[in-house]
Scaffold this active site. Sequence first.
Site, PDB file in Angstrom:
ATOM      1  N   ARG A 146      25.280  42.503  13.332  1.00 14.75           N
ATOM      2  CA  ARG A 146      24.835  42.888  14.626  1.00 14.75           C
ATOM      3  C   ARG A 146      25.220  41.745  15.533  1.00 14.75           C
ATOM      4  O   ARG A 146      24.778  41.448  16.817  1.00 14.75           O
ATOM      5  CB  ARG A 146      23.565  43.290  14.682  1.00 14.75           C
ATOM      6  CG  ARG A 146      23.224  44.682  14.132  1.00 14.75           C
ATOM      7  CD  ARG A 146      21.764  45.166  14.655  1.00 14.75           C
ATOM      8  NE  ARG A 146      21.485  46.553  13.690  1.00 14.75           N
ATOM      9  CZ  ARG A 146      20.684  46.491  12.952  1.00 14.75           C
ATOM     10  NH1 ARG A 146      20.275  45.367  12.368  1.00 14.75           N
ATOM     11  NH2 ARG A 146      20.529  47.748  12.205  1.00 14.75           N
ATOM     12  N   LYS A 191      36.760  39.992  25.845  1.00 11.97           N
ATOM     13  CA  LYS A 191      37.050  41.536  25.718  1.00 11.97           C
ATOM     14  C   LYS A 191      37.472  41.220  24.005  1.00 11.97           C
ATOM     15  O   LYS A 191      38.400  40.462  23.825  1.00 11.97           O
ATOM     16  CB  LYS A 191      38.090  41.789  26.339  1.00 11.97           C
ATOM     17  CG  LYS A 191      37.773  42.213  28.126  1.00 11.97           C
ATOM     18  CD  LYS A 191      38.715  43.100  28.562  1.00 11.97           C
ATOM     19  CE  LYS A 191      38.355  43.542  29.896  1.00 11.97           C
ATOM     20  NZ  LYS A 191      39.400  44.039  30.663  1.00 11.97           N
ATOM     21  N   GLU A 194      51.497  36.795  32.056  1.00 21.32           N
ATOM     22  CA  GLU A 194      50.314  36.770  32.222  1.00 21.32           C
ATOM     23  C   GLU A 194      49.737  35.728  33.094  1.00 21.32           C
ATOM     24  O   GLU A 194      48.750  35.817  33.739  1.00 21.32           O
ATOM     25  CB  GLU A 194      49.447  36.964  30.949  1.00 21.32           C
ATOM     26  CG  GLU A 194      49.505  38.047  30.020  1.00 21.32           C
ATOM     27  CD  GLU A 194      48.660  39.333  30.303  1.00 21.32           C
ATOM     28  OE1 GLU A 194      48.165  39.019  31.556  1.00 21.32           O
ATOM     29  OE2 GLU A 194      48.443  40.211  29.828  1.00 21.32           O
ATOM     30  N   LYS A 228      40.796  32.720  35.374  1.00 22.03           N
ATOM     31  CA  LYS A 228      40.024  33.642  34.434  1.00 22.03           C
ATOM     32  C   LYS A 228      38.503  33.443  34.652  1.00 22.03           C
ATOM     33  O   LYS A 228      37.837  34.410  34.683  1.00 22.03           O
ATOM     34  CB  LYS A 228      40.799  33.941  33.332  1.00 22.03           C
ATOM     35  CG  LYS A 228      39.945  34.972  32.349  1.00 22.03           C
ATOM     36  CD  LYS A 228      41.018  35.939  31.586  1.00 22.03           C
ATOM     37  CE  LYS A 228      40.242  36.825  31.088  1.00 22.03           C
ATOM     38  NZ  LYS A 228      41.014  37.518  30.001  1.00 22.03           N
ATOM     39  N   GLU A 263      33.603  44.084  33.768  1.00 20.80           N
ATOM     40  CA  GLU A 263      34.344  44.811  34.734  1.00 20.80           C
ATOM     41  C   GLU A 263      33.941  46.164  35.251  1.00 20.80           C
ATOM     42  O   GLU A 263      34.265  47.314  35.142  1.00 20.80           O
ATOM     43  CB  GLU A 263      35.501  45.164  33.566  1.00 20.80           C
ATOM     44  CG  GLU A 263      36.867  45.802  34.604  1.00 20.80           C
ATOM     45  CD  GLU A 263      38.205  46.048  33.515  1.00 20.80           C
ATOM     46  OE1 GLU A 263      38.485  45.041  32.641  1.00 20.80           O
ATOM     47  OE2 GLU A 263      38.998  46.628  33.778  1.00 20.80           O
ATOM     48  N   ARG A 310      36.436  42.327  38.074  1.00 18.29           N
ATOM     49  CA  ARG A 310      37.554  41.894  36.732  1.00 18.29           C
ATOM     50  C   ARG A 310      38.692  42.586  36.616  1.00 18.29           C
ATOM     51  O   ARG A 310      39.651  42.290  36.139  1.00 18.29           O
ATOM     52  CB  ARG A 310      36.580  42.177  35.651  1.00 18.29           C
ATOM     53  CG  ARG A 310      37.399  41.425  34.312  1.00 18.29           C
ATOM     54  CD  ARG A 310      36.505  41.246  33.028  1.00 18.29           C
ATOM     55  NE  ARG A 310      37.323  40.880  32.006  1.00 18.29           N
ATOM     56  CZ  ARG A 310      36.856  40.181  30.971  1.00 18.29           C
ATOM     57  NH1 ARG A 310      35.446  40.061  30.809  1.00 18.29           N
ATOM     58  NH2 ARG A 310      37.577  39.639  29.855  1.00 18.29           N
ATOM     59  N   ASN A 316      43.928  43.398  35.718  1.00 18.87           N
ATOM     60  CA  ASN A 316      44.795  44.322  34.913  1.00 18.87           C
ATOM     61  C   ASN A 316      45.987  44.522  35.811  1.00 18.87           C
ATOM     62  O   ASN A 316      46.634  45.646  35.741  1.00 18.87           O
ATOM     63  CB  ASN A 316      44.206  45.787  34.866  1.00 18.87           C
ATOM     64  CG  ASN A 316      43.223  45.357  33.678  1.00 18.87           C
ATOM     65  OD1 ASN A 316      43.287  45.073  32.598  1.00 18.87           O
ATOM     66  ND2 ASN A 316      41.803  45.966  33.643  1.00 18.87           N
ATOM     67  N   HIS A 331      48.993  46.311  34.691  1.00 18.53           N
ATOM     68  CA  HIS A 331      48.807  46.710  33.000  1.00 18.53           C
ATOM     69  C   HIS A 331      48.675  48.143  33.158  1.00 18.53           C
ATOM     70  O   HIS A 331      48.998  48.777  31.915  1.00 18.53           O
ATOM     71  CB  HIS A 331      47.464  46.103  32.700  1.00 18.53           C
ATOM     72  CG  HIS A 331      47.496  44.987  32.139  1.00 18.53           C
ATOM     73  ND1 HIS A 331      47.843  43.909  33.035  1.00 18.53           N
ATOM     74  CD2 HIS A 331      47.035  44.189  31.106  1.00 18.53           C
ATOM     75  CE1 HIS A 331      47.596  42.579  32.640  1.00 18.53           C
ATOM     76  NE2 HIS A 331      47.240  42.912  31.194  1.00 18.53           N
ATOM     77  N   HIS A 379      51.002  49.242  29.938  1.00 22.35           N
ATOM     78  CA  HIS A 379      50.531  50.005  28.953  1.00 22.35           C
ATOM     79  C   HIS A 379      51.230  51.336  28.728  1.00 22.35           C
ATOM     80  O   HIS A 379      51.575  51.956  27.414  1.00 22.35           O
ATOM     81  CB  HIS A 379      48.810  50.374  29.123  1.00 22.35           C
ATOM     82  CG  HIS A 379      48.261  49.217  28.917  1.00 22.35           C
ATOM     83  ND1 HIS A 379      46.750  49.218  29.273  1.00 22.35           N
ATOM     84  CD2 HIS A 379      48.202  48.048  28.500  1.00 22.35           C
ATOM     85  CE1 HIS A 379      46.071  47.988  28.554  1.00 22.35           C
ATOM     86  NE2 HIS A 379      47.259  47.373  28.260  1.00 22.35           N
ATOM     87  N   HIS A 386      53.691  43.080  24.845  1.00 26.12           N
ATOM     88  CA  HIS A 386      52.775  43.414  25.649  1.00 26.12           C
ATOM     89  C   HIS A 386      53.030  42.638  26.963  1.00 26.12           C
ATOM     90  O   HIS A 386      52.872  43.206  28.195  1.00 26.12           O
ATOM     91  CB  HIS A 386      51.439  42.796  25.215  1.00 26.12           C
ATOM     92  CG  HIS A 386      50.182  43.077  26.316  1.00 26.12           C
ATOM     93  ND1 HIS A 386      49.776  44.330  26.442  1.00 26.12           N
ATOM     94  CD2 HIS A 386      49.828  42.100  27.063  1.00 26.12           C
ATOM     95  CE1 HIS A 386      48.546  44.141  27.399  1.00 26.12           C
ATOM     96  NE2 HIS A 386      48.675  42.768  27.766  1.00 26.12           N
TER      97      HIS A 386
END
Length: 359
Positions: free
Chosen positions: A119, A141, A183, A225, A235, A239, A243, A246, A250, A263
């Site tokens: 956990r 993330k 990026e 960032k 997000e 945030r 993206n 993106h 994607h 990517h």
Amino acid sequence: MHTVQVATPGGHYPIHIGPGRLDALAASLPADATALAVVTNTTVAGLYGDRVRAALAGTDAPLCWVELPDGEQFKTWESLNRIFDALLGAGLDRKAVLVALGGGVVGDMCGFAAACYMRGVRFIQVPTTLLAQVDSSVGGKTAINHPLGKNMIGAFYQPQAVEIDTRVLATLPAREISAGLAELIKYGMIADAPFFDWCETHVQALRDLDDDAIQYAVRRACELKAWVVSQDERESGLRAILNFGHTFGHAIESGLGYGNWLHGEAVGCGMVLAAELSARVCGLDRAAVDRIRALVQAIGCPVQAPDLGPDRWLDLMRVDKKTEGRHIRYVLLPELGRASVQAVDDDRVRPVLPAGARA
Ligand code: NAD
Ligand code: GLY
């Protein structure tokens, strides 16, 4: 060495940036760690495994070494389970500390493993690609891919520290440098117009991995960032601007099959499409669109989007965590250095897609 602080509800931690940080890893580890588990891949282990083992040799904590196959196609449940098998097999307890040594694939998987194991155990990010140094290692993330979508299974889980050794970039293939630069230049577009100007004038120094240029750029990216994620860790608003490009990117990655375009390459090309859409939807001026295209090209990323076929582009873009109902939400630029997020009707998006995608 430069230090950037990240302050989120999920944790406060330093990002240390400088040449040689790999050899100073032991200093970042919590003193009460009962064991260390380095999670890496075969490529990075071959290049830096001995140095990292040597850097950690002085600590009292026993070392568990987990080496995964290299590639986005291994960002899976199976790899995650291999990590758990190793941790449980070595008897690691809740005070063990995981070390993510590698690019974004290793960092995302190791972070998710740390979030789940017993956990939640502590972990440190040691990013070794430019993309991971300027983006994925910061902000918590973590994820694995699902056959139906990239990064669809994961958690927000912050590291204890991020250790960035800018010299390890020397062994990265040129194509990976270009992908990381995509990026990097994104931050100028969404939040810092002077940084965009700086990237334009230092693009060759960046591609050549000039020490001063890379250290300044990595630090500025981490500052930007950290500023964004400190305000919106999970997000729920701001945030999402990270993206930018993106949603298109994607679609390129999944439409062409993961691994065909990197990517960062897909994000680079996606930013050109997002700039074109911004010009149509929220008034980004033509000169800014042209500068964005020119900079993406100058860093060595493709600017010509692939023809994925009529309507497939839109279907692929709908598989996005920003989508609400059937409405695809895009990060757009009203001006260079400022971003906002809004839903755009498919009919307004079609004209910016490659010719074959026009219904
Ligand atoms: P990657 O981790 O696959 O690394 C790229 C390649 O470089 C791999 O072959 C790797 O083994 C190799 N490599 C790593 N370090 C090296 C070095 N110093 N020298 C030589 N080779 C080296 O890819 P990436 O571009 O680092 O990361 C992409 C991943 O990051 C994607 O899965 C993406 O979803 C994820 N990502 C996550 C976030 C986030 O916020 N968590 C943000 C952006 C991207
Ligand atoms: N790379 C996008 C984010 O961290 O939110």
